[in-house]
Design a protein around this motif. Structure first.
Motif, PDB file in Angstrom:
ATOM      1  N   LEU A 111      -5.998   8.500  -4.519  1.00  0.00           N
ATOM      2  CA  LEU A 111      -4.853   8.395  -5.416  1.00  0.00           C
ATOM      3  C   LEU A 111      -5.035   7.250  -6.414  1.00  0.00           C
ATOM      4  N   THR A 133      -8.063   0.536  -2.264  1.00  0.00           N
ATOM      5  CA  THR A 133      -7.439   1.357  -1.222  1.00  0.00           C
ATOM      6  C   THR A 133      -6.880   2.649  -1.811  1.00  0.00           C
ATOM      7  N   LEU A 151       1.229   3.897  -2.955  1.00  0.00           N
ATOM      8  CA  LEU A 151       0.817   5.278  -2.657  1.00  0.00           C
ATOM      9  C   LEU A 151       1.898   6.271  -3.060  1.00  0.00           C
ATOM     10  N   VAL A 152       3.120   5.976  -2.616  1.00  0.00           N
ATOM     11  CA  VAL A 152       4.217   6.906  -2.882  1.00  0.00           C
ATOM     12  C   VAL A 152       4.429   7.036  -4.386  1.00  0.00           C
ATOM     13  N   LEU A 211      -8.260   6.440  -1.016  1.00  0.00           N
ATOM     14  CA  LEU A 211      -7.416   7.505  -0.469  1.00  0.00           C
ATOM     15  C   LEU A 211      -7.258   8.662  -1.450  1.00  0.00           C
ATOM     16  N   VAL A 243      -2.913   2.559   6.964  1.00  0.00           N
ATOM     17  CA  VAL A 243      -3.009   3.799   6.186  1.00  0.00           C
ATOM     18  C   VAL A 243      -4.474   4.184   5.970  1.00  0.00           C
ATOM     19  N   PHE A 297       1.080   7.548  11.171  1.00  0.00           N
ATOM     20  CA  PHE A 297       2.097   7.503  10.138  1.00  0.00           C
ATOM     21  C   PHE A 297       1.461   7.377   8.754  1.00  0.00           C
ATOM     22  N   ILE A 353       1.592   9.999   5.491  1.00  0.00           N
ATOM     23  CA  ILE A 353       2.082   9.730   4.137  1.00  0.00           C
ATOM     24  C   ILE A 353       1.089  10.264   3.108  1.00  0.00           C
ATOM     25  N   VAL A 354      -0.207   9.982   3.337  1.00  0.00           N
ATOM     26  CA  VAL A 354      -1.218  10.458   2.392  1.00  0.00           C
ATOM     27  C   VAL A 354      -1.208  11.987   2.322  1.00  0.00           C
ATOM     28  N   GLY A 405       1.515   8.761  -6.064  1.00  0.00           N
ATOM     29  CA  GLY A 405       1.555  10.152  -5.642  1.00  0.00           C
ATOM     30  C   GLY A 405       2.533  10.962  -6.470  1.00  0.00           C
ATOM     31  N   VAL A 406       3.667  10.337  -6.786  1.00  0.00           N
ATOM     32  CA  VAL A 406       4.690  11.049  -7.547  1.00  0.00           C
ATOM     33  C   VAL A 406       4.365  11.050  -9.041  1.00  0.00           C
ATOM     34  N   ILE A 417       1.966  13.282   0.545  1.00  0.00           N
ATOM     35  CA  ILE A 417       1.928  13.083  -0.898  1.00  0.00           C
ATOM     36  C   ILE A 417       1.027  14.123  -1.550  1.00  0.00           C
ATOM     37  N   VAL A 447       7.835  12.574   2.619  1.00  0.00           N
ATOM     38  CA  VAL A 447       7.584  11.292   1.948  1.00  0.00           C
ATOM     39  C   VAL A 447       8.848  10.436   2.004  1.00  0.00           C
ATOM     40  N   VAL A 499       0.841  -1.203   0.000  1.00  0.00           N
ATOM     41  CA  VAL A 499       0.000   0.000   0.000  1.00  0.00           C
ATOM     42  C   VAL A 499       0.876   1.252   0.000  1.00  0.00           C
ATOM     43  N   ILE A 500       1.892   1.255   0.852  1.00  0.00           N
ATOM     44  CA  ILE A 500       2.732   2.447   0.977  1.00  0.00           C
ATOM     45  C   ILE A 500       3.560   2.637  -0.287  1.00  0.00           C
TER      46      ILE A 500
END
Lengths: 293, 306
Positions: free
Chosen positions: A234, A228, A143-144, A232, B246, B257, B261-262, A147-148, B265, B273, A139-140
């Motif tokens: 994204l 997910t 997401l990252v 969120l 999350v 945490f 992050i959300v 996001g980018v 971003i 990030v 998930v992280i």
């Protein structure tokens, strides 16, 4: 032979009824899962034809109406038909899941096969890369990266693929290692077959049952991951319907209109549950255990 | 043993190095924060000054070298949004997430291990079927869906607990249940599978043949041998729980945490990030190493290091 077998089976009446009952329950579960998936996939495939309304048609006069004969799943805050949006959202979720399963399945399986069969440096590199993927929760990681890169459908597919290939590589690698010293592989090598030929025609067919289980299990994981991201903000972007965004949008109306968020969630749950039951059945059949699917 | 620990830490350092390089490159290649963060009327000179302040000027490899040198000193840069070091911002938000994941893990163990035992003792029985249904449902939907379902039922319908927020134990109930249910299924399956295997083994037959009562066989002989893989499995669930946290944190407005992050971003706060990624990778590496060491300490048959 068959008669012996029949006698052996009927000779243990104490065990039979219960086992066959369980067998039957499992069979019903498996068939139910297949039927559910066919129904959902069919609806998704034919979405424009089966959805009762336009999923994006706004009708503020009919906002937040409870489920009824006119709107089976009710309407959302903009008066859009929730059932139509669930059907169209499923189209997106399943499309993404299919793309990711194909890409991650092919990529991860090839990496695992080559790493397991060749060993050495290739193996080290593949396993190190897998370790890097494993070092962050999917998930992280997703997401990252989304996001980018930005939440376009192609990016979502790429990112979820990158967060999912390593499981295939690890499991298939372990199988390839156990297969590479088997007689039929040695014979193929003696007869002068190339490495690629051995991997594709001798090792790959033997990992198929495992691969089938991994692929079906992955469908559920991917649908959950995509939902997910969308939840969120994204993932799939509004106004396009997706299960995750619908649940997110309905969140604010949880007290007044639970159907806007919980019914898309129920569709998601039914799909993932069916895929997992299917995977379970394939696993049982692959293992050759009793009560195979 | 020390050489094994060193080797694992070395491998972890390589993973961390590659991960930071990927994130660093992604962040730098995709957008110029000077364009994204400053208002459109800012002059080119303003942007240059901004880049200079954030260490965004100069060729990429040099920037990365600077970044690594700072990282080695424990300096992960300044947050763009908060006037504080990025690492500090991340560590502040780690606490609530660790409490939540810890509580979820405890719930998973307390609820699922007994269920796993019940199903292994009578495979195919009612307890077994119910436990399996419970697990199948828990794994069939993301934790945020169960979060909303629980809010509707327990907070809106029956008014037993608060709908969202953070601070009191009552606030922790629903997020813990939602997060724990998702990871509990694996625990129950593992208990069931291992215990079934152990119960079929020779020494259990021996213990029964000696005439020991069944509960003694179960508790003293069987469960001890099942506990070990459970310890390591529970610890390895940490990553899954942190990932699940999350969305759960987003639903319940937990200042953790995951929600950081959300936020980071969506606000383009790249130092935060990056710091979050570094912190979670380090946590992950340390926890996995810890798990392996616990395993070796508990099971005398396992010795690491060649």
């Amino acid at each position: 032979m068959a008669a012996d077998l029949a006698r052996a089976i009927t000779a243990s009446p104490a065990v039979r009824p219960r086992r066959s009952l369980r067998h039957l329950a499992r069979r019903i579960g498996f068939l139910g899962a297949v039927a559910t998936l066919v129904l959902i996939a069919g609806a998704a495939l034919l979405a424009p034809h089966v959805a009762p309304y336009d999923p994006n048609a706004i009708n503020l006069g009919h906002a937040l109406k409870a489920p009824s004969a006119v709107h089976w799943f009710g309407t959302d805050q903009l008066g859009r038909d929730v059932l139509s949006r669930v059907i169209h959202g499923g189209r997106m979720s399943l499309l993404i899941a299919l793309c990711v399963v194909t890409l991650a399945g092919i990529g991860g399986t090839l990496a695992g096969l080559v790493a397991g069969y060749r060993g050495g440096l290739v193996d080290d590199v593949v396993m190190r890369l897998a370790e890097i993927q494993y070092a962050l929760p999917p998930v992280i990681l997703a997401l990252v990266m989304v996001g980018v890169l930005g939440p376009s459908t192609v990016n979502i597919i790429l990112v979820i693929t990158l967060a999912n290939w390593a499981r295939f590589a690890r499991v298939i690698r372990a199988e390839a290692i156990s297969l590479r010293h088997r007689d039929f592989v040695l014979l193929a090598r003696l007869s002068g077959a190339s490495s690629w030929r051995i991997v594709l025609t001798h090792i790959l067919p033997n990992v198929k049952p495992t691969l089938l289980v991994l692929l079906t299990l992955d469908i559920g994981l991917i649908i959950i991951l995509e939902a997910t991201l969308s939840f969120l903000g994204l993932g799939i972007q509004p106004p396009d319907p997706s299960w995750g965004t619908m649940i997110a949008e309905g969140r604010a109306y949880l007290e007044r209109a639970w159907w806007t968020s919980l019914l898309p969630g129920a569709a998601l749950l039914a799909t993932v549950l069916a895929a997992n039951i299917l995977a379970d059945g394939f696993g049982r059949r692959g293992a050759g255990g009793p009560g195979g699917a | 043993m020390p050489s094994y620990v060193l080797r694992r830490l070395g491998a972890g350092a390589i993973t961390l190095f590659v991960m930071t390089a990927i994130i660093f490159a992604l962040v730098r290649l995709v957008g110029d924060p000077a364009h994204l963060m400053l208002p459109p009327e800012a002059t080119e000179a303003d942007r240059a000054l901004f880049r200079e302040q954030l260490g965004l000027s100069g060729p990429l490899p040099l920037q990365y070298l600077d970044y690594l040198l700072a990282l080695a000193r424990g300096d992960l840069g300044q947050s763009f949004r908060f006037a504080a070091p990025a690492l500090e911002v991340v560590l502040q938000r780690l606490g609530p997430s660790l409490i939540l994941t810890g509580a979820a893990m405890a719930f998973a163990v307390v609820a699922e291990v007994p269920l796993g035992i019940l199903s292994a003792v009578r495979p195919g029985g009612i307890a077994d079927q119910a436990a399996r249904l419970f697990c199948a449902l828990g794994q069939a939907a993301p934790p945020f869906f169960f979060s909303l379902l629980f809010i509707r039922l327990f907070a809106v319908e029956w008014r037993l607990v608060p709908t969202s927020g953070y601070g009191t134990p009552a606030h922790l109930v629903l997020p813990t249940l939602a997060l724990g249910w998702y990871s509990a299924a694996g625990l129950m399956r593992l208990t069931r599978a291992n215990l079934t295997q152990v119960l079929a083994s020779e020494y259990i037959k021996m213990a029964r043949a000696k005439g020991l009562p069944e509960h003694v066989v179960l508790v003293k002989h069987a469960l001890r041998n099942v506990a070990l893989p459970l310890v390591t499995f529970a610890a390895s669930q940490f990553g899954i729980l942190l990932g699940g946290a999350v969305s759960v944190e987003a639903v319940f407005a937990v200042p953790g945490f995951g929600s950081l992050i959300v936020e980071a971003i969506s606000q383009l706060d790249y130092p935060v990030v990056q710091a979050a990624v570094v912190v979670s990778v380090v946590l992950f590496i340390l926890i996995n190493l810890g798990v392996d060491l616990i395993y070796a300490a508990l099971d005398p048959r396992i010795r690491y290091g060649r």
